[in-house]
Write a protein that holds these residues in place. Structure first.
Motif, short mmCIF file in Angstrom:
data_model
loop_
_atom_site.label_atom_id
_atom_site.label_comp_id
_atom_site.label_asym_id
_atom_site.label_seq_id
_atom_site.Cartn_x
_atom_site.Cartn_y
_atom_site.Cartn_z
N GLN A 1 -5.60 9.78 9.88
CA GLN A 1 -6.62 10.80 10.00
C GLN A 1 -5.82 11.95 10.33
OE1 GLN A 1 -9.92 11.04 8.43
NE2 GLN A 1 -8.89 13.18 8.36
N ASN A 2 -5.32 11.91 11.66
CA ASN A 2 -4.44 13.15 11.94
C ASN A 2 -3.44 13.68 11.19
OD1 ASN A 2 -3.10 11.00 12.79
ND2 ASN A 2 -1.95 12.16 14.31
N ILE A 3 -2.78 12.73 10.41
CA ILE A 3 -1.71 13.11 9.66
C ILE A 3 -2.09 13.93 8.27
CG2 ILE A 3 0.24 12.15 8.10
CD1 ILE A 3 0.44 9.85 10.09
N PHE A 4 -3.24 13.39 7.73
CA PHE A 4 -3.82 14.03 6.41
C PHE A 4 -4.64 15.27 6.87
CE2 PHE A 4 -3.51 9.56 5.19
CZ PHE A 4 -2.70 9.60 4.12
N PRO B 1 0.99 -1.23 -0.03
CA PRO B 1 0.02 0.02 0.05
C PRO B 1 0.83 1.17 -0.15
CG PRO B 1 -0.70 -1.39 1.86
CD PRO B 1 0.68 -1.90 1.32
N GLY B 2 0.14 2.32 -0.49
CA GLY B 2 0.84 3.58 -0.42
C GLY B 2 0.01 4.32 0.98
N ALA B 3 0.03 5.68 0.62
CA ALA B 3 -0.73 6.37 1.74
C ALA B 3 -2.21 6.08 1.79
CB ALA B 3 -0.34 7.98 1.55
N VAL B 4 -2.48 5.40 3.03
CA VAL B 4 -4.19 5.07 2.95
C VAL B 4 -4.55 5.90 4.12
CG1 VAL B 4 -5.56 3.10 3.55
CG2 VAL B 4 -3.65 2.92 1.94
N LEU B 5 -5.88 6.50 3.93
CA LEU B 5 -6.64 7.28 4.97
C LEU B 5 -7.35 6.33 5.82
CD1 LEU B 5 -7.52 10.03 6.18
CD2 LEU B 5 -9.28 9.84 4.48
N THR B 6 -6.93 6.04 7.13
CA THR B 6 -7.67 5.33 8.02
C THR B 6 -7.76 6.47 9.42
OG1 THR B 6 -5.67 4.39 9.29
CG2 THR B 6 -6.60 3.32 7.08
N LYS B 7 -8.60 5.70 10.45
CA LYS B 7 -8.58 6.31 11.59
C LYS B 7 -7.21 6.71 12.22
CE LYS B 7 -13.10 4.33 12.79
NZ LYS B 7 -13.86 3.18 13.59
N MET B 8 -6.34 5.63 12.03
CA MET B 8 -5.00 6.01 12.62
C MET B 8 -4.03 7.05 12.12
SD MET B 8 -3.85 2.13 13.39
CE MET B 8 -2.25 2.72 14.00
N ASP C 1 -0.62 21.14 4.98
CA ASP C 1 0.66 20.91 4.21
C ASP C 1 1.09 19.66 3.71
OD1 ASP C 1 1.19 23.51 4.29
OD2 ASP C 1 2.31 23.37 6.14
N VAL C 2 0.63 18.50 4.55
CA VAL C 2 0.87 17.15 4.41
C VAL C 2 -0.13 16.66 3.22
CG1 VAL C 2 0.73 14.71 5.01
CG2 VAL C 2 1.76 16.49 6.42
N MET C 3 -1.34 16.83 3.26
CA MET C 3 -2.44 16.78 2.37
C MET C 3 -2.02 17.23 0.92
SD MET C 3 -5.00 15.10 1.53
CE MET C 3 -5.94 14.41 2.75
N SER C 4 -1.57 18.45 0.94
CA SER C 4 -1.32 19.35 -0.28
C SER C 4 -0.12 18.57 -0.97
CB SER C 4 -1.03 20.73 -0.16
OG SER C 4 -0.45 21.41 -1.37
N ARG C 5 0.91 17.97 -0.17
CA ARG C 5 2.09 17.09 -0.84
C ARG C 5 1.56 15.83 -1.21
NH1 ARG C 5 4.91 17.42 3.25
NH2 ARG C 5 5.06 15.32 4.19
N MET C 6 0.79 15.31 -0.49
CA MET C 6 0.25 14.07 -0.96
C MET C 6 -0.41 14.09 -2.01
SD MET C 6 1.30 11.56 1.04
CE MET C 6 1.82 11.27 2.71
N GLN C 7 -1.33 15.05 -2.18
CA GLN C 7 -2.40 14.98 -3.49
C GLN C 7 -1.26 15.32 -4.79
OE1 GLN C 7 -4.74 18.31 -2.22
NE2 GLN C 7 -6.31 16.70 -1.65
N ALA C 8 -0.30 16.02 -4.61
CA ALA C 8 0.64 16.16 -5.71
C ALA C 8 1.39 15.19 -5.87
CB ALA C 8 1.62 17.56 -5.45
N GLN C 9 1.71 14.05 -5.00
CA GLN C 9 2.45 13.03 -5.53
C GLN C 9 1.83 11.75 -5.86
OE1 GLN C 9 4.20 12.48 -1.42
NE2 GLN C 9 6.25 13.65 -1.91
N TYR C 10 0.44 11.55 -5.74
CA TYR C 10 -0.51 10.54 -5.75
C TYR C 10 -1.29 10.77 -7.17
CZ TYR C 10 1.09 7.80 -1.83
OH TYR C 10 1.81 7.35 -0.81
N PRO C 11 -1.02 10.40 -8.30
CA PRO C 11 -1.91 10.56 -9.39
C PRO C 11 -3.27 10.30 -9.33
CG PRO C 11 0.28 9.66 -10.25
CD PRO C 11 0.28 9.58 -8.50
N LEU C 12 -3.60 9.29 -8.86
CA LEU C 12 -5.13 8.94 -8.27
C LEU C 12 -5.55 9.26 -6.88
CD1 LEU C 12 -5.24 5.28 -9.84
CD2 LEU C 12 -5.57 7.42 -10.78
N GLY C 13 -4.80 10.36 -6.37
CA GLY C 13 -5.42 10.65 -4.83
C GLY C 13 -4.92 9.90 -3.93
#
Length: 247
Positions: A189-192, A180-187, A196-208
């Motif tokens: 959630q606080n990271i996403f 897996p790559g970055a996966v949104l879970t309850k654990m 800044d983290v979410m913006s960087r992730m959205q740029a790095q993951y073509p499918l989100g």
């Protein structure tokens, strides 16, 4: 009679999603250290699924072996498939790493997986009924990141274990990994929640960003007869992150 799947790490975010998905056609043995969460998870499974809760600490191999073998004997059941989702992950820079940390990480992520496969392929303990295994690895297995050396090395070792077992145990048992790559879970959630983290992730993951269900679907496929000619493979499920060199 429905096949039985042993699922480690069932109380975590991805493990919970895997359990719910697999409950559609398998009976489940849910393992983890948080019995309360495992009991709550049982209520989310399909009504047709017969499930068992087994409290098991994978960082203690001797106790884990005793616990599992006693459980199989007491319940008079056999396990047909294994999903090793339990994992130990901490970001620690090299200068702070010590022997205890490395041992706990490798014991939970790698050594326990090896012992579980050994036990479940044993005729005496499980009637040699194991036929499919999926290890939950990580896309860091083939990459690198700061402060992730021990965790990354353990996932690389897990995938190496998978490939070697796939050859040794064929054609009776198929083994594959899901990365897996970055996966949104309850654990996570606080990271996403960090913009800044979410913006960087959205740029790095073509499918989100991914969800636990994305990983569960991959596991479900690899356990099924539709994947009967697939073994020894790393299935990367990371929304294209690992092939994106533009960011």
């Amino acid at each position: 009679m429905r096949p039985i799947v042993l699922l480690t790490g069932a109380s975590a975010g991805i493990g919970e999603e895997i359990a719910v998905k697999l409950s559609e056609k398998y009976d489940l043995i849910l393992t983890g250290r948080n019995t309360e969460k495992l009991n709550e998870l049982q209520q989310k499974l399909t009504p047709e699924c017969k499930s068992y809760v087994l409290s098991m600490d994978l960082s203690n191999l001797e106790k884990m072996e005793t616990t599992l073998l006693e459980f199989l004997k007491d319940q008079n059941i056999n396990i047909h498939k294994l999903v090793h989702c339990a994992g130990f992950m901490k970001m620690i820079p090299l200068k702070l790493i010590n022997n205890d940390f490395m041992l706990e990480c490798f014991t939970t992520n790698v050594f326990s997986a090896s012992l579980l496969v050994k036990l479940l392929t044993n005729k005496k303990h499980n009637n040699s009924l194991l036929d499919a295994v999926v290890f939950i690895s990580s896309n860091i297995s083939n990459r690198g990141a700061k402060a992730m050396s021990t965790y990354g090395a353990s996932k690389s070792a897990l995938d190496g274990l998978m490939r070697n077992f796939a050859v040794e145990l064929a054609p009776k048992v198929r083994l594959n990994s899901v990365l897996p790559g970055a996966v949104l879970t309850k654990m996570t959630q606080n990271i996403f929640d960090n913009e800044d983290v979410m913006s960087r992730m959205q740029a790095q993951y073509p499918l989100g960003i991914g969800y636990g269900a994305d990983i569960a679907d991959a596991v479900n496929f690899l356990l099924s007869d539709e994947a009967r000619w697939i073994t020894g493979q790393q299935m990367t499920v990371d929304g294209g992150r690992s092939i994106n060199i533009s960011s």
